[in-house]
Design a protein around this motif. Sequence first.
Motif, PDB file in Angstrom:
ATOM      1  N   ASP A  29      41.278  46.056  43.298  1.00  0.00           N
ATOM      2  CA  ASP A  29      40.841  45.041  43.922  1.00  0.00           C
ATOM      3  C   ASP A  29      41.477  43.820  43.835  1.00  0.00           C
ATOM      4  OD1 ASP A  29      39.458  46.821  45.708  1.00  0.00           O
ATOM      5  OD2 ASP A  29      37.619  46.480  44.461  1.00  0.00           O
ATOM      6  N   TYR A  30      41.578  43.429  42.662  1.00  0.00           N
ATOM      7  CA  TYR A  30      42.181  41.990  42.494  1.00  0.00           C
ATOM      8  C   TYR A  30      43.544  41.945  43.066  1.00  0.00           C
ATOM      9  CZ  TYR A  30      43.684  38.036  39.756  1.00  0.00           C
ATOM     10  OH  TYR A  30      44.368  36.806  39.420  1.00  0.00           O
ATOM     11  N   MET A  31      44.291  43.072  42.682  1.00  0.00           N
ATOM     12  CA  MET A  31      45.847  43.000  42.851  1.00  0.00           C
ATOM     13  C   MET A  31      46.050  43.056  44.440  1.00  0.00           C
ATOM     14  SD  MET A  31      47.471  45.843  40.255  1.00  0.00           S
ATOM     15  CE  MET A  31      49.062  45.480  40.912  1.00  0.00           C
ATOM     16  N   GLU A  32      45.028  43.745  45.031  1.00  0.00           N
ATOM     17  CA  GLU A  32      45.397  43.759  46.709  1.00  0.00           C
ATOM     18  C   GLU A  32      44.764  42.681  47.634  1.00  0.00           C
ATOM     19  OE1 GLU A  32      44.454  44.443  50.824  1.00  0.00           O
ATOM     20  OE2 GLU A  32      42.703  43.934  49.280  1.00  0.00           O
ATOM     21  N   THR A  33      43.872  41.902  46.896  1.00  0.00           N
ATOM     22  CA  THR A  33      43.524  40.636  47.430  1.00  0.00           C
ATOM     23  C   THR A  33      44.731  39.417  47.289  1.00  0.00           C
ATOM     24  OG1 THR A  33      41.131  40.988  46.848  1.00  0.00           O
ATOM     25  CG2 THR A  33      41.639  38.812  47.459  1.00  0.00           C
ATOM     26  N   PRO A  34      44.776  38.775  48.572  1.00  0.00           N
ATOM     27  CA  PRO A  34      45.964  37.836  48.430  1.00  0.00           C
ATOM     28  C   PRO A  34      45.628  36.755  47.518  1.00  0.00           C
ATOM     29  CG  PRO A  34      45.563  38.323  50.889  1.00  0.00           C
ATOM     30  CD  PRO A  34      44.544  39.314  49.850  1.00  0.00           C
ATOM     31  N   GLN A  35      46.592  36.088  46.948  1.00  0.00           N
ATOM     32  CA  GLN A  35      46.460  35.220  45.870  1.00  0.00           C
ATOM     33  C   GLN A  35      45.486  34.112  46.145  1.00  0.00           C
ATOM     34  OE1 GLN A  35      49.181  36.707  46.678  1.00  0.00           O
ATOM     35  NE2 GLN A  35      50.607  36.779  45.152  1.00  0.00           N
ATOM     36  N   TYR A  36      45.550  33.511  47.479  1.00  0.00           N
ATOM     37  CA  TYR A  36      44.923  32.406  47.969  1.00  0.00           C
ATOM     38  C   TYR A  36      43.407  32.704  48.487  1.00  0.00           C
ATOM     39  CZ  TYR A  36      45.938  34.337  52.563  1.00  0.00           C
ATOM     40  OH  TYR A  36      46.309  35.254  53.622  1.00  0.00           O
ATOM     41  N   LEU A  37      42.953  33.992  48.147  1.00  0.00           N
ATOM     42  CA  LEU A  37      41.522  34.429  48.712  1.00  0.00           C
ATOM     43  C   LEU A  37      40.954  34.752  47.305  1.00  0.00           C
ATOM     44  CD1 LEU A  37      41.996  36.453  51.759  1.00  0.00           C
ATOM     45  CD2 LEU A  37      41.242  33.934  51.587  1.00  0.00           C
ATOM     46  N   ARG A  38      41.670  34.916  46.091  1.00  0.00           N
ATOM     47  CA  ARG A  38      40.985  35.474  45.130  1.00  0.00           C
ATOM     48  C   ARG A  38      39.826  34.761  44.465  1.00  0.00           C
ATOM     49  NH1 ARG A  38      46.657  37.657  42.088  1.00  0.00           N
ATOM     50  NH2 ARG A  38      46.940  39.560  43.564  1.00  0.00           N
ATOM     51  N   LYS A  39      39.968  33.371  44.312  1.00  0.00           N
ATOM     52  CA  LYS A  39      38.888  32.438  43.881  1.00  0.00           C
ATOM     53  C   LYS A  39      37.466  32.748  44.634  1.00  0.00           C
ATOM     54  CE  LYS A  39      41.553  29.148  41.465  1.00  0.00           C
ATOM     55  NZ  LYS A  39      41.807  27.620  41.269  1.00  0.00           N
ATOM     56  N   ARG A  40      37.628  32.844  46.177  1.00  0.00           N
ATOM     57  CA  ARG A  40      36.620  32.969  46.842  1.00  0.00           C
ATOM     58  C   ARG A  40      36.035  34.507  46.881  1.00  0.00           C
ATOM     59  NH1 ARG A  40      36.279  28.303  50.152  1.00  0.00           N
ATOM     60  NH2 ARG A  40      37.883  27.351  50.703  1.00  0.00           N
ATOM     61  N   LEU A  41      36.824  35.637  46.825  1.00  0.00           N
ATOM     62  CA  LEU A  41      36.454  36.812  46.792  1.00  0.00           C
ATOM     63  C   LEU A  41      36.101  37.653  45.455  1.00  0.00           C
ATOM     64  CD1 LEU A  41      38.440  37.983  49.897  1.00  0.00           C
ATOM     65  CD2 LEU A  41      36.090  37.369  49.785  1.00  0.00           C
ATOM     66  N   ILE A  42      37.020  37.294  44.511  1.00  0.00           N
ATOM     67  CA  ILE A  42      36.601  38.124  43.505  1.00  0.00           C
ATOM     68  C   ILE A  42      35.662  37.551  42.068  1.00  0.00           C
ATOM     69  CG2 ILE A  42      38.218  39.255  41.486  1.00  0.00           C
ATOM     70  CD1 ILE A  42      38.841  40.401  44.081  1.00  0.00           C
ATOM     71  N   PRO A  43      34.867  38.098  41.814  1.00  0.00           N
ATOM     72  CA  PRO A  43      33.744  37.238  40.895  1.00  0.00           C
ATOM     73  C   PRO A  43      34.509  37.371  39.564  1.00  0.00           C
ATOM     74  CG  PRO A  43      32.821  39.226  42.371  1.00  0.00           C
ATOM     75  CD  PRO A  43      34.226  39.108  42.656  1.00  0.00           C
ATOM     76  N   SER A  44      33.938  36.569  38.858  1.00  0.00           N
ATOM     77  CA  SER A  44      34.485  36.431  37.507  1.00  0.00           C
ATOM     78  C   SER A  44      33.822  37.710  36.912  1.00  0.00           C
ATOM     79  CB  SER A  44      34.024  35.098  36.845  1.00  0.00           C
ATOM     80  OG  SER A  44      33.938  35.301  35.313  1.00  0.00           O
ATOM     81  N   SER A  45      34.913  38.356  36.150  1.00  0.00           N
ATOM     82  CA  SER A  45      34.652  39.572  35.294  1.00  0.00           C
ATOM     83  C   SER A  45      35.162  39.463  34.079  1.00  0.00           C
ATOM     84  CB  SER A  45      34.732  40.792  36.173  1.00  0.00           C
ATOM     85  OG  SER A  45      34.859  41.932  35.514  1.00  0.00           O
ATOM     86  N   PRO A  46      34.435  40.034  32.923  1.00  0.00           N
ATOM     87  CA  PRO A  46      35.315  40.154  31.675  1.00  0.00           C
ATOM     88  C   PRO A  46      36.397  41.186  31.605  1.00  0.00           C
ATOM     89  CG  PRO A  46      33.137  41.281  31.619  1.00  0.00           C
ATOM     90  CD  PRO A  46      33.189  40.416  32.913  1.00  0.00           C
ATOM     91  N   ARG A  47      36.306  42.222  32.603  1.00  0.00           N
ATOM     92  CA  ARG A  47      37.190  43.036  32.831  1.00  0.00           C
ATOM     93  C   ARG A  47      38.696  42.679  33.202  1.00  0.00           C
ATOM     94  NH1 ARG A  47      32.267  46.103  33.811  1.00  0.00           N
ATOM     95  NH2 ARG A  47      32.056  44.967  35.864  1.00  0.00           N
ATOM     96  N   LEU A  48      38.513  41.638  33.988  1.00  0.00           N
ATOM     97  CA  LEU A  48      39.724  40.769  34.519  1.00  0.00           C
ATOM     98  C   LEU A  48      40.375  39.892  33.726  1.00  0.00           C
ATOM     99  CD1 LEU A  48      38.695  40.457  38.269  1.00  0.00           C
ATOM    100  CD2 LEU A  48      40.216  42.226  37.282  1.00  0.00           C
ATOM    101  N   ARG A  49      40.231  39.967  32.320  1.00  0.00           N
ATOM    102  CA  ARG A  49      40.438  39.186  31.387  1.00  0.00           C
ATOM    103  C   ARG A  49      42.025  38.970  31.234  1.00  0.00           C
ATOM    104  NH1 ARG A  49      39.488  39.774  24.847  1.00  0.00           N
ATOM    105  NH2 ARG A  49      40.793  38.047  24.035  1.00  0.00           N
ATOM    106  N   TYR A  50      42.618  40.021  31.456  1.00  0.00           N
ATOM    107  CA  TYR A  50      44.467  40.105  31.399  1.00  0.00           C
ATOM    108  C   TYR A  50      44.752  40.209  32.936  1.00  0.00           C
ATOM    109  CZ  TYR A  50      43.515  40.959  26.429  1.00  0.00           C
ATOM    110  OH  TYR A  50      43.290  40.596  25.002  1.00  0.00           O
ATOM    111  N   ALA A  51      44.049  39.632  33.782  1.00  0.00           N
ATOM    112  CA  ALA A  51      44.630  40.178  35.281  1.00  0.00           C
ATOM    113  C   ALA A  51      45.969  39.039  35.409  1.00  0.00           C
ATOM    114  CB  ALA A  51      43.547  39.333  36.188  1.00  0.00           C
ATOM    115  N   GLY A  52      46.239  37.928  34.298  1.00  0.00           N
ATOM    116  CA  GLY A  52      47.357  37.245  34.573  1.00  0.00           C
ATOM    117  C   GLY A  52      48.620  38.078  34.165  1.00  0.00           C
ATOM    118  N   ILE A  53      48.449  39.249  33.725  1.00  0.00           N
ATOM    119  CA  ILE A  53      49.881  40.041  33.401  1.00  0.00           C
ATOM    120  C   ILE A  53      50.032  41.150  34.572  1.00  0.00           C
ATOM    121  CG2 ILE A  53      49.396  39.820  30.808  1.00  0.00           C
ATOM    122  CD1 ILE A  53      48.382  42.723  30.829  1.00  0.00           C
TER     123      ILE A  53
END
Length: 284
Positions: free
Chosen positions: A63-87
């Motif tokens: 879901d994180y990957m599919e969401t456009p970058q400019y919408l992620r802060k508004r649509l993707i809740p903070s989650s420990p599972r996304l700790r390495y989303a930057g890679i």
Amino acid sequence: MEISLVLPGSLVADAPDLRLKTLKVGQIGRLAAIYRVSEVLLYADYSFDKQREDLVLVKEVLDYMETPQYLRKRLIPSSPRLRYAGILPPLASPHHPLKSRKSGLQDGEFREGVVVKSDPRGCLVDIGVEQPQRLLGASLPEGTRVTVRVVMKDDKLYLERVNRSEVKTYWGYEVRILKGSLASILKHLRPGLIVLTSKYGVTFRSVSEQILDGWRRMGRLFLIFGGPHRGLREILEDEGVTPEEVGDFMVNFIPSQGTRTVRTEEAVAAALAVLNLFRGNGSK
């Protein structure tokens, strides 16, 4: 002619830590976008409760990957599972535009957005430019994700809400977690052609005409994969059914493989590449 991937929760079971699990899911996300997959369906090939964490991880990363970058802060809740989303690699698909200024928008252009304010006149939608833009004729709850068309009217810019089906280019995938045994899931996936992938299957070449005919008639092909420790035949036989009872075809997309095993993400890449050769140049 759409494709749905059906993947097991054990997809990431052979990765020893969260970073490597994230990388593995990142490969799946990129493959889904490259080959224009419309949805990714996740199932538990062992106990659902024991695989819940991995299933949720795979869904959150995709879901994180599919969401456009400019919408992620508004649509993707903070989650420990996304700790390495930057890679994670970027999808770089059409609904992830690079233009970030209102002056660069064109009449008729499609964008993904999120409602940031709603009032009796309609909504203001963040579409990734300097300020939110007015959505005509709709009052939606804040936080709603929408697909919109840019409209230039009297030298002013407005937005119209559209269905994804109106967008003629590839517009990302959806992700769902399915409950129940794989056998029960496959029995309820209709309408669509169900293609099981297995080293015990027939070669694609031997059934290509039948598969392509069914795919064209039904419009959707469900591509089913087993896990790193149990293939589809073992999973289904443990559930008391044979592959022939729940699938239309069982296909080996990598005949004469040169390794003892093929990882799930490698099998996904091979199968999608083969199907793409016969899919044609459709926009979706």
